[in-house]
Design an enzyme around this catalytic site. Sequence first.
Site, PDB file in Angstrom:
ATOM      1  N   ASP A 165      -0.903  -6.198  -0.234  1.00 35.23           N
ATOM      2  CA  ASP A 165      -1.425  -5.562   0.973  1.00 35.23           C
ATOM      3  C   ASP A 165      -2.944  -5.465   0.900  1.00 35.23           C
ATOM      4  O   ASP A 165      -3.502  -5.108  -0.146  1.00 35.23           O
ATOM      5  CB  ASP A 165      -0.865  -4.148   1.119  1.00 35.23           C
ATOM      6  CG  ASP A 165       0.347  -4.074   2.022  1.00 35.23           C
ATOM      7  OD1 ASP A 165       0.429  -4.866   2.979  1.00 35.23           O
ATOM      8  OD2 ASP A 165       1.217  -3.221   1.778  1.00 35.23           O
TER       9      ASP A 165
ATOM     10  N   ASP B 168       0.826  -1.202   0.000  1.00 35.99           N
ATOM     11  CA  ASP B 168       0.000   0.000   0.000  1.00 35.99           C
ATOM     12  C   ASP B 168       0.864   1.258   0.000  1.00 35.99           C
ATOM     13  O   ASP B 168       0.345   2.378  -0.074  1.00 35.99           O
ATOM     14  CB  ASP B 168      -0.999  -0.001   1.150  1.00 35.99           C
ATOM     15  CG  ASP B 168      -0.355  -0.120   2.519  1.00 35.99           C
ATOM     16  OD1 ASP B 168       0.887  -0.102   2.614  1.00 35.99           O
ATOM     17  OD2 ASP B 168      -1.105  -0.239   3.512  1.00 35.99           O
ATOM     18  N   SER B 169       2.188   1.069   0.024  1.00 41.73           N
ATOM     19  CA  SER B 169       3.107   2.182  -0.233  1.00 41.73           C
ATOM     20  C   SER B 169       2.870   2.778  -1.616  1.00 41.73           C
ATOM     21  O   SER B 169       3.302   3.905  -1.901  1.00 41.73           O
ATOM     22  CB  SER B 169       4.558   1.716  -0.113  1.00 41.73           C
ATOM     23  OG  SER B 169       4.778   0.516  -0.840  1.00 41.73           O
TER      24      SER B 169
ATOM     25  N   GLU C 201       9.272  -4.137  10.653  1.00 47.20           N
ATOM     26  CA  GLU C 201       9.659  -2.833  10.108  1.00 47.20           C
ATOM     27  C   GLU C 201      10.157  -1.899  11.197  1.00 47.20           C
ATOM     28  O   GLU C 201       9.514  -1.740  12.235  1.00 47.20           O
ATOM     29  CB  GLU C 201       8.492  -2.172   9.367  1.00 47.20           C
ATOM     30  CG  GLU C 201       8.885  -0.833   8.754  1.00 47.20           C
ATOM     31  CD  GLU C 201       7.893  -0.292   7.749  1.00 47.20           C
ATOM     32  OE1 GLU C 201       8.112   0.824   7.246  1.00 47.20           O
ATOM     33  OE2 GLU C 201       6.896  -0.989   7.454  1.00 47.20           O
TER      34      GLU C 201
ATOM     35  N   GLU D 255      -1.513  -5.585   8.595  1.00 41.59           N
ATOM     36  CA  GLU D 255      -0.699  -4.981   9.639  1.00 41.59           C
ATOM     37  C   GLU D 255      -1.304  -5.196  11.015  1.00 41.59           C
ATOM     38  O   GLU D 255      -2.518  -5.117  11.203  1.00 41.59           O
ATOM     39  CB  GLU D 255      -0.547  -3.479   9.378  1.00 41.59           C
ATOM     40  CG  GLU D 255       0.204  -3.166   8.101  1.00 41.59           C
ATOM     41  CD  GLU D 255       0.407  -1.681   7.877  1.00 41.59           C
ATOM     42  OE1 GLU D 255       0.937  -1.327   6.817  1.00 41.59           O
ATOM     43  OE2 GLU D 255       0.051  -0.873   8.772  1.00 41.59           O
TER      44      GLU D 255
ATOM     45  N   LYS E  52      -1.116  -9.391   2.807  1.00 37.46           N
ATOM     46  CA  LYS E  52      -0.390  -8.875   3.971  1.00 37.46           C
ATOM     47  C   LYS E  52      -1.302  -7.944   4.746  1.00 37.46           C
ATOM     48  O   LYS E  52      -1.971  -7.099   4.154  1.00 37.46           O
ATOM     49  CB  LYS E  52       0.880  -8.135   3.557  1.00 37.46           C
ATOM     50  CG  LYS E  52       1.701  -7.637   4.764  1.00 37.46           C
ATOM     51  CD  LYS E  52       3.086  -7.144   4.350  1.00 37.46           C
ATOM     52  CE  LYS E  52       3.053  -5.774   3.723  1.00 37.46           C
ATOM     53  NZ  LYS E  52       2.610  -4.707   4.677  1.00 37.46           N
TER      54      LYS E  52
END
EC number: 2.1.2.11
Length: 283
Positions: free
Chosen positions: A102, A63-64, A200, A134, A132
């Site tokens: 993501d 999602d970057s 991270e 978070e 993925k």
Amino acid sequence: MTATSGTSSSTPTGYLVPTKKVRIADLKARKGTGEPFAMLTAYDYSTAVAFAEAGVEIMLVGDSAANVVFGYDATQRISMDEMVYLTAAVVRGAGNAAVVADLPFGTYEASDEQAVKAASEMLHRTGAHAVKIEGGVRIADRIRAITDAGISVCAHIGFTPQSVNQLGGFKVQGRGAGAEQLLADARAVQEAGADMVVLEMVPADVAASVTKELDIPTIGIGAGPDCDGQVLVWHDMAAFPAGGHRPRFAKQWASVGSDLTAAAAAYKREVAEGGFPTQEHCF
């Protein structure tokens, strides 16, 4: 993959590339072998082709993309449809590499049902191999629900960009007393069925301890050299665009931004001066 593994071969360019499809299970089996794997973000077909030709075994459609593709000010802004379009393009270009996508902010947190629906939609519409999400302890139930539905999950703990406001900005996680919470998060996602976990912006010694503790692979981004794999946003490792901010943990192996700007400037100049096209470019 190493040249001796029997699952890679050298291309005409000299790069070792997988000769068969890389599965998430293959990367899990590398745990503890001393053979770390490299993950890179990718957001489009052509970039995925380039990374596949380089032998990259796993690509992350992160999602970057909110920042580096769409120009949003935060990863929370990207939508499911936007992630789906990018992921489907990457899958088409990824060759034998595994592709992880993501799940966007707001698509999995509310309930197990929402999480399974979002993960299923992502795989159905894109052909990705895993999702993925978070969070650690707080999101473990969602991971369990998704994996119970037969979908592979890559967890993400430490600094989690979707929670940047709650975390008070871009800060290293897991220092001091935070190390115990990080370890608790790591254990929770493993117990919930995650196949791997991104660490991270975590102190290197803490990441090493977590890596030793877990049976699943850890993938570091700003987490030191002892993780089972490493991941970087490709724009950071290739200096694109020129002059952009680069995180401390990212090394640059190319200057794509300055090279592209120079090429565009040269093209513009030759067009303006009548130097392009010439006879060799005409039919």
